[in-house]
Scaffold this active site. Sequence first.
Site, PDB file in Angstrom:
ATOM      1  N   HIS A 217       0.806  -1.232   0.000  1.00 12.21           N
ATOM      2  CA  HIS A 217       0.000   0.000   0.000  1.00 12.21           C
ATOM      3  C   HIS A 217       0.831   1.269   0.000  1.00 12.21           C
ATOM      4  CE1 HIS A 217      -3.974  -1.871   0.871  1.00 12.21           C
ATOM      5  NE2 HIS A 217      -3.224  -2.778   1.479  1.00 12.21           N
TER       6      HIS A 217
ATOM      7  N   LYS B  71      -8.000  14.146   4.209  1.00  7.58           N
ATOM      8  CA  LYS B  71      -7.154  12.946   4.222  1.00  7.58           C
ATOM      9  C   LYS B  71      -6.119  13.160   5.306  1.00  7.58           C
ATOM     10  CE  LYS B  71      -6.160  13.973  -0.197  1.00  7.58           C
ATOM     11  NZ  LYS B  71      -6.215  12.754  -1.004  1.00  7.58           N
TER      12      LYS B  71
ATOM     13  N   LYS C 257     -14.629   8.248  -3.495  1.00  6.05           N
ATOM     14  CA  LYS C 257     -15.858   8.632  -2.782  1.00  6.05           C
ATOM     15  C   LYS C 257     -16.380   9.960  -3.326  1.00  6.05           C
ATOM     16  CE  LYS C 257     -13.863   6.255   1.085  1.00  6.05           C
ATOM     17  NZ  LYS C 257     -12.913   6.413   2.194  1.00  6.05           N
TER      18      LYS C 257
HETATM   19  C1  26V Z   1       2.498   2.575   8.472  1.00  3.33           C
HETATM   20  C2  26V Z   1       2.675   2.557   9.820  1.00  3.33           C
HETATM   21  C3  26V Z   1       4.040   2.636  10.333  1.00  3.33           C
HETATM   22  C4  26V Z   1       4.186   2.809  11.790  1.00  3.33           C
HETATM   23  C5  26V Z   1       3.078   2.404  12.667  1.00  3.33           C
HETATM   24  C6  26V Z   1       1.700   2.459  12.142  1.00  3.33           C
HETATM   25  C7  26V Z   1       1.559   2.450  10.657  1.00  3.33           C
HETATM   26  C8  26V Z   1       0.311   2.359  10.091  1.00  3.33           C
HETATM   27  C9  26V Z   1       0.150   2.353   8.720  1.00  3.33           C
HETATM   28  C10 26V Z   1       1.250   2.476   7.903  1.00  3.33           C
HETATM   29  C11 26V Z   1       1.134   2.447   6.414  1.00  3.33           C
HETATM   30  C12 26V Z   1       0.012   3.121   5.867  1.00  3.33           C
HETATM   31  C13 26V Z   1      -0.053   2.871   4.393  1.00  3.33           C
HETATM   32  C14 26V Z   1      -1.335   3.369   3.832  1.00  3.33           C
HETATM   33  O1  26V Z   1      -2.238   3.734   4.542  1.00  3.33           O
HETATM   34  N1  26V Z   1      -1.424   3.376   2.526  1.00  3.33           N
HETATM   35  C15 26V Z   1      -2.592   3.869   1.848  1.00  3.33           C
HETATM   36  O2  26V Z   1      -3.366   2.739   1.434  1.00  3.33           O
HETATM   37  C16 26V Z   1      -4.545   3.129   0.772  1.00  3.33           C
HETATM   38  C17 26V Z   1      -5.338   1.867   0.491  1.00  3.33           C
HETATM   39  O3  26V Z   1      -4.665   1.078  -0.428  1.00  3.33           O
HETATM   40  C18 26V Z   1      -4.205   3.887  -0.490  1.00  3.33           C
HETATM   41  O4  26V Z   1      -5.387   4.311  -1.107  1.00  3.33           O
HETATM   42  C19 26V Z   1      -3.346   5.110  -0.162  1.00  3.33           C
HETATM   43  O5  26V Z   1      -2.913   5.737  -1.348  1.00  3.33           O
HETATM   44  C20 26V Z   1      -2.143   4.679   0.643  1.00  3.33           C
HETATM   45  O6  26V Z   1      -1.418   5.808   1.094  1.00  3.33           O
END
Ligand code: 26V
Length: 833
Positions: free
Chosen positions: A377, A568, A678
Amino acid sequence: MAAKTDKTAGIGDIELLQAPSLPMTADAMLEDFTHYFGRMLGRQTIRTKSPFLYQAVVFAARDRLMERWAKTRNATESADRCRVAYLSLEFLMGRLLRNALLNLGIEDETSEALSRLGLDLEDVYEREQDTGLGNGGLGRLAACFLDSCATLRLPVIGYGIRYHYGMFHQRIENGYQVEEPDSWLREGFPWEIERIEYAQTVHFGGRSTVYTDASGKTRHAWVDTHDVLAIPFDIPIPGYKNDIVNTLRLWSASATDAFDLNQFNAGSYADAVASQNEAENITMVLYPNAETENGQELRLRQQYFLASASLQDQLRNRFEHHGPGFDDFADKHCFQLNDTHPAIAVAELMRLLMDEYSLEWDQAWEITSKSMAYTNHTLLPEALEMWPVAMFRRLLPRILDIIYEINARFIVEISQRWPGDNDRIQRMSLIMEGSEPMIRMAYLAIVGSFSVNGVAELHSKLLREGLFRDFYELWPEKFNNKTNGVTQRRWLAACNKGLAELITDKIGEDWVTELTQLEELTAYADDAEFRKDWRSVKLGNKVKLARAIQKKTGLEVNPGSLFDVQVKRIHEYKRQLLNVLHAVHLYDRIRRGDEVVPRTIIIGGKAAPGYEMAKSVIKCINNVARVINADPAMDGKLQLIFYPDYNVSAMEIICPAADLSEQISTAGKEASGTGNMKFMMNGAVTIGTLDGANVEIREAVGDENFFLFGLNVDEIKELRGQYDPRAIIDADEDFRRVINLLESGHFNRFESGTLNAVIQSIREPSDPWMTAADFRSFVDAQAAAAEAYTDVERWTRMSILNTASSGRFSTDRTMRDYNDEIWRLEPIELKTT
Ligand code: 26V
């Protein structure tokens, strides 16, 4: 209720299956509501503000789900067919009541029942707290997936963590973000069923040993561990009017008896009780995503806890219903990993199969690598998860052994394919060597999976060509794309009743389960009467949002103005700053006496508490907003609103009301985006870069119905190294004036220096987000959008065509794609009795 004798259960299971179904009428809902409110919750006086009213409605609805849930479970568990476990550290569910009633098809009946008591169902909905167990896109995607899987009758179970505290609440104080805990469980959570009978034990610490088993084979064991109990809580996931109810199973950590007892025997009762906290801490809080949060030991505990409990649960379930044996395990089970967060499941399944079920390595690996599938992601290299080897050794010694062994075998495979290519081995190794050796979780996920996918065409291509290039060369067949979507049940049918009715009046209601039907609206874009109705719905939604803004901020906005929205997570790559630069530019033009199209710019989002720059961006937005909103010269022309505490429920009011959707990330940085979908579905026109799913959105709607601006991925790449923002600013008078205003202290009187870091970041040649590079084309695209907006009929046409072209962006399509190309599940067949 009928009792059925069962081969495994002993005396027999009491089943809801044969019981007559509860009536789905207003009368029955009223009766059940009264029962729960008075007899179960023990309340007498109906107060609209009371949570018990809401709870009693949930219980009445839940009863109707319960019987369908039992039937679905019975059908999936007895069928010896493939099922999917969707493993995710996040499920951003939002509120559940409206969707449950919609999917059960009893919204009108429930509303009618409550109205007989003088109550408004809308007020009851408002009483529900958001289930905010996620950060943003990744977590909300998981929630939309569950809705679509249930609707498509796919046997998919979600596994996640029941965090005691979800996503923090955001308050704005003097322009700064202040975080407050989200104690969403405080008033109780009536949707969940605790299933203590399925508790699992998860190991931590201790050491890894070798022994010889009865047959003389060398075996491994993990001993002297600190064990934690994983207790499952189930949440029903109803499909849309199809009698399917799937499950979201969330694990909560609890101390084992042994855990206390050891300490107790060691002498201190108080210490023993206190040390329970150590176990229970594991599921205490959701980590807000930020680099600063990376590497936190508690986060690794959460990941392993989820992976281990969920895999054990699937193994238990398998043996309970289908007996021992692993021959067809990989045909009957698929584990979809939502990013690398649960990727440790690869090593854990190996451990369970070898250490607990005595399989040999090769057999265990065959099963594991044929049942795991990984979704990436993010393209930001800094977001790729790595864990220190030392931490693994301390916390999960046996798992570390296994990862080393996986790596050793993998390196043999690389050397066979590319003999002597040591650089490649180093690049691809699961272990990044260095003073502090690290485990690369994405590589573990790729090596251990049969499928690796990105979440939009562009993103998947960039993974193949960049981040995962070496792996793509080795295993091209593993790589695929699955463009994201959103569920139209929540994001159109439920949140935009006005538009949903208008659409259904014209084309019927099939779009609720087949979104491509919206294409039929294309013809009506030329129907003046329909356009008028369309505008009137949008205006109504804008009035509603205006009310919400007034309530949250005290500011009055003009529903007749262009609603220009960016909501966002706050992150530099999403470039909220570019939006601010444009706001300041408009402010400057109005002050110069230019005529502009009246506009309300709305920005909302949370910054990770440890992400200083993102927090400064929030402060910057609020400071600029304060000056703009206080200036009489801006009256009726320009307003800038920071919408506090943005979450799922906020988006349900915001997206139906947007005219213009801001999707302005630096090209190549946003994996997909789902907010963009959305907005599109609700008739907003996008202003955006060629990034993530914007590319596919523009393709679908046509470039004449999309405001494109900015450098593309190749141009960004080419410019890097010679990027000179100072020169860009100097060469553009508008830009110079904007920066001068910002640097003059105009927006931070008596707060000298507060905006320095933010402004400086734009001037930095090393600015990874290259905000200055896209300023001019953004401002021009905004002018074109404003111009288009003044042509009311043209704009309405664009708006209708956006909705009409959004059919591809349903998670129903996304889930069909996953199912056709990765899972290959057969739809659940409910037994008709
Ligand atoms: C990273 C971390 C690192 C430290 C602790 C907690 C934590 C939580 C989440 C993340 C990664 C987040 C990645 C993310 O949200 N990606 C998003 O995913 C969406 C669904 O596929 C996508 O539409 C977005 O473009 C993308 O940024």
